[in-house]
Motif scaffolding. Structure first.
Motif, mmCIF file in Angstrom:
data_model
loop_
_atom_site.group_PDB
_atom_site.id
_atom_site.type_symbol
_atom_site.label_atom_id
_atom_site.label_comp_id
_atom_site.label_asym_id
_atom_site.label_seq_id
_atom_site.Cartn_x
_atom_site.Cartn_y
_atom_site.Cartn_z
ATOM 1 N N LEU A 170 -16.221 9.922 3.055
ATOM 2 C CA LEU A 170 -16.953 10.918 3.838
ATOM 3 C C LEU A 170 -17.504 10.347 5.146
ATOM 4 N N GLN A 171 -17.462 9.040 5.279
ATOM 5 C CA GLN A 171 -18.032 8.411 6.468
ATOM 6 C C GLN A 171 -17.135 8.607 7.691
ATOM 7 N N PRO A 172 -17.732 8.699 8.889
ATOM 8 C CA PRO A 172 -16.924 8.754 10.119
ATOM 9 C C PRO A 172 -15.997 7.550 10.203
ATOM 10 N N GLY A 173 -14.796 7.785 10.685
ATOM 11 C CA GLY A 173 -13.829 6.700 10.822
ATOM 12 C C GLY A 173 -12.911 6.524 9.633
ATOM 13 N N SER A 174 -13.134 7.284 8.558
ATOM 14 C CA SER A 174 -12.239 7.206 7.401
ATOM 15 C C SER A 174 -10.945 7.953 7.712
ATOM 16 N N GLN A 175 -10.021 7.941 6.764
ATOM 17 C CA GLN A 175 -8.736 8.624 6.968
ATOM 18 C C GLN A 175 -8.796 10.101 6.599
ATOM 19 N N ARG A 176 -9.983 10.590 6.319
ATOM 20 C CA ARG A 176 -10.159 12.022 6.093
ATOM 21 C C ARG A 176 -9.887 12.768 7.401
ATOM 22 N N LYS A 177 -9.212 13.906 7.294
ATOM 23 C CA LYS A 177 -8.830 14.642 8.492
ATOM 24 C C LYS A 177 -9.751 15.848 8.723
ATOM 25 N N PRO A 178 -9.925 16.248 9.987
ATOM 26 C CA PRO A 178 -10.753 17.408 10.328
ATOM 27 C C PRO A 178 -9.993 18.707 10.080
ATOM 28 N N PRO A 179 -10.688 19.837 10.144
ATOM 29 C CA PRO A 179 -9.987 21.129 10.027
ATOM 30 C C PRO A 179 -8.927 21.266 11.118
ATOM 31 N N ALA A 180 -7.944 22.093 10.851
ATOM 32 C CA ALA A 180 -6.845 22.283 11.804
ATOM 33 C C ALA A 180 -7.342 22.870 13.114
ATOM 34 N N ASP A 181 -6.879 22.304 14.224
ATOM 35 C CA ASP A 181 -7.169 22.865 15.538
ATOM 36 C C ASP A 181 -5.856 23.349 16.154
ATOM 37 N N ASP A 182 -5.924 23.868 17.386
ATOM 38 C CA ASP A 182 -4.739 24.437 18.022
ATOM 39 C C ASP A 182 -3.646 23.394 18.240
ATOM 40 N N HIS A 183 -4.047 22.153 18.553
ATOM 41 C CA HIS A 183 -3.048 21.095 18.772
ATOM 42 C C HIS A 183 -2.279 20.808 17.482
ATOM 43 N N TYR A 184 -2.998 20.708 16.376
ATOM 44 C CA TYR A 184 -2.342 20.449 15.088
ATOM 45 C C TYR A 184 -1.361 21.574 14.761
ATOM 46 N N LYS A 233 0.840 -1.195 0.000
ATOM 47 C CA LYS A 233 0.000 0.000 0.000
ATOM 48 C C LYS A 233 0.878 1.249 0.000
ATOM 49 N N PRO A 234 0.443 2.312 -0.671
ATOM 50 C CA PRO A 234 1.165 3.576 -0.543
ATOM 51 C C PRO A 234 1.246 3.966 0.930
ATOM 52 N N LYS A 235 2.379 4.556 1.314
ATOM 53 C CA LYS A 235 2.542 5.001 2.695
ATOM 54 C C LYS A 235 2.769 6.504 2.707
ATOM 55 N N LEU A 236 1.963 7.193 3.515
ATOM 56 C CA LEU A 236 1.989 8.642 3.569
ATOM 57 C C LEU A 236 2.655 9.103 4.860
ATOM 58 N N TYR A 237 3.623 9.991 4.728
ATOM 59 C CA TYR A 237 4.321 10.546 5.884
ATOM 60 C C TYR A 237 3.949 12.020 6.008
ATOM 61 N N TYR A 238 3.250 12.338 7.099
ATOM 62 C CA TYR A 238 2.801 13.718 7.284
ATOM 63 C C TYR A 238 2.300 13.887 8.710
ATOM 64 N N PHE A 239 1.851 15.065 9.030
ATOM 65 C CA PHE A 239 1.238 15.327 10.322
ATOM 66 C C PHE A 239 -0.174 14.745 10.349
ATOM 67 N N CYS A 240 -0.725 14.559 11.540
ATOM 68 C CA CYS A 240 -2.087 14.034 11.664
ATOM 69 C C CYS A 240 -3.077 15.184 11.497
ATOM 70 N N GLY A 241 -3.173 15.648 10.267
ATOM 71 C CA GLY A 241 -4.060 16.752 9.937
ATOM 72 C C GLY A 241 -4.096 16.932 8.432
ATOM 73 N N ARG A 242 -4.861 17.884 7.990
ATOM 74 C CA ARG A 242 -5.044 18.064 6.547
ATOM 75 C C ARG A 242 -3.767 18.531 5.853
ATOM 76 N N GLY A 243 -3.493 19.796 5.934
ATOM 77 C CA GLY A 243 -2.321 20.331 5.276
ATOM 78 C C GLY A 243 -2.284 19.983 3.798
ATOM 79 N N ARG A 244 -1.085 19.932 3.259
ATOM 80 C CA ARG A 244 -0.925 19.641 1.836
ATOM 81 C C ARG A 244 -1.154 18.161 1.508
ATOM 82 N N MET A 245 -1.200 17.323 2.538
ATOM 83 C CA MET A 245 -1.410 15.891 2.293
ATOM 84 C C MET A 245 -2.866 15.561 2.028
ATOM 85 N N GLU A 246 -3.789 16.399 2.447
ATOM 86 C CA GLU A 246 -5.201 16.012 2.365
ATOM 87 C C GLU A 246 -5.661 15.790 0.934
ATOM 88 N N ALA A 247 -5.180 16.601 0.005
ATOM 89 C CA ALA A 247 -5.553 16.406 -1.404
ATOM 90 C C ALA A 247 -5.053 15.057 -1.918
#
Length: 222
Positions: free
Chosen positions: A198-212, A4-18
């Motif tokens: 779009l379903q809950p539990g997918s690898q889609r990330k939420p909008p950035a919060d203060d922790h991110y 499987k492709p492996k993605l290295y990034y932060f746990c958030g959207r950023g440039r990886m979300e696309a």
């Protein structure tokens, strides 16, 4: 079976979300390694995987790919989401560059001064309504087809759908004056792979919060 492709990034959207969206739209399962510390980032960098010293990084087909645009172009071509000829690819590039401009404004705002955020988001919504969405509304109206290019689902459609959702998070009624885009959103949103992402539990990330924002700042030291 290929890895499987492996993605290295932060746990958030950023440039990886696309990139996540494009893989999901193609029905491709992927793994993720979240970067949470400076030490993790430096380890990847010292291994020689970050050509220009930055993420996203995607491990696929025996390659370690960096630079968002290059990764997206490779994936779109690999999974037949990049048109049938050079002219279609040029149009796909034109449309994805436009949606990227819009999305990057949204992605950058959480890193700006807190006092500027509300005004920045309002400006982004205004630009979406007066510059970006009218252009795509016209494209869809003029050719009367289901998708943006060649009446076939492509990377351009994936990214426009993602952009619409991002702007709707800022203004739920932003499509009120765009009937073609409303229909487009409904059409794409009903495609099985898109609906699954779009379903809950997918690898889609939420909008950035203060922790991110804090994690990104700490890791990248800015």
């Amino acid at each position: 079976m290929a890895a499987k492709p492996k993605l290295y990034y932060f746990c958030g959207r950023g440039r990886m979300e696309a990139i996540r969206w494009l893989l999901a739209a193609a029905g491709v399962e992927f793994e993720e390694e979240f970067i949470e510390t400076r030490e993790q980032f430096e380890k990847i960098q010292k291994a020689g995987h970050l050509l220009f010293g930055q993420v996203p990084l995607v491990e696929i087909d025996g390659m370690m790919l960096t630079q968002t645009r290059a990764i997206l172009g490779y994936l779109a071509a690999k999974y037949n989401l990049y048109g049938k000829d050079l002219k279609e690819r040029a149009r796909i590039d034109m449309y994805t560059d436009g949606t990227s401009d819009l999305m990057l404004m949204i992605l950058a705002t959480p890193f700006s001064s807190p006092t500027n955020k509300e005004g920045s988001y309002a400006t982004i919504v205004q630009k979406a309504k007066t510059r970006y969405f009218p252009a795509f509304e016209k494209v869809l109206k003029d050719h009367g087809e289901d998708f943006l290019v060649g009446n076939a689902f492509s990377w351009a459609d994936v990214q426009l759908f993602e952009a619409i959702l991002m702007v709707e998070e800022l203004d739920a009624g932003v499509l009120s004056g765009f009937p073609q885009l409303k229909a487009f959103k409904a059409r794409v949103g009903n495609m099985p792979n898109i609906k699954k992402f779009l379903q809950p539990g997918s690898q889609r990330k939420p909008p950035a919060d203060d922790h991110y924002v804090k994690v990104v700042r700490d890791v990248l030291q800015f």
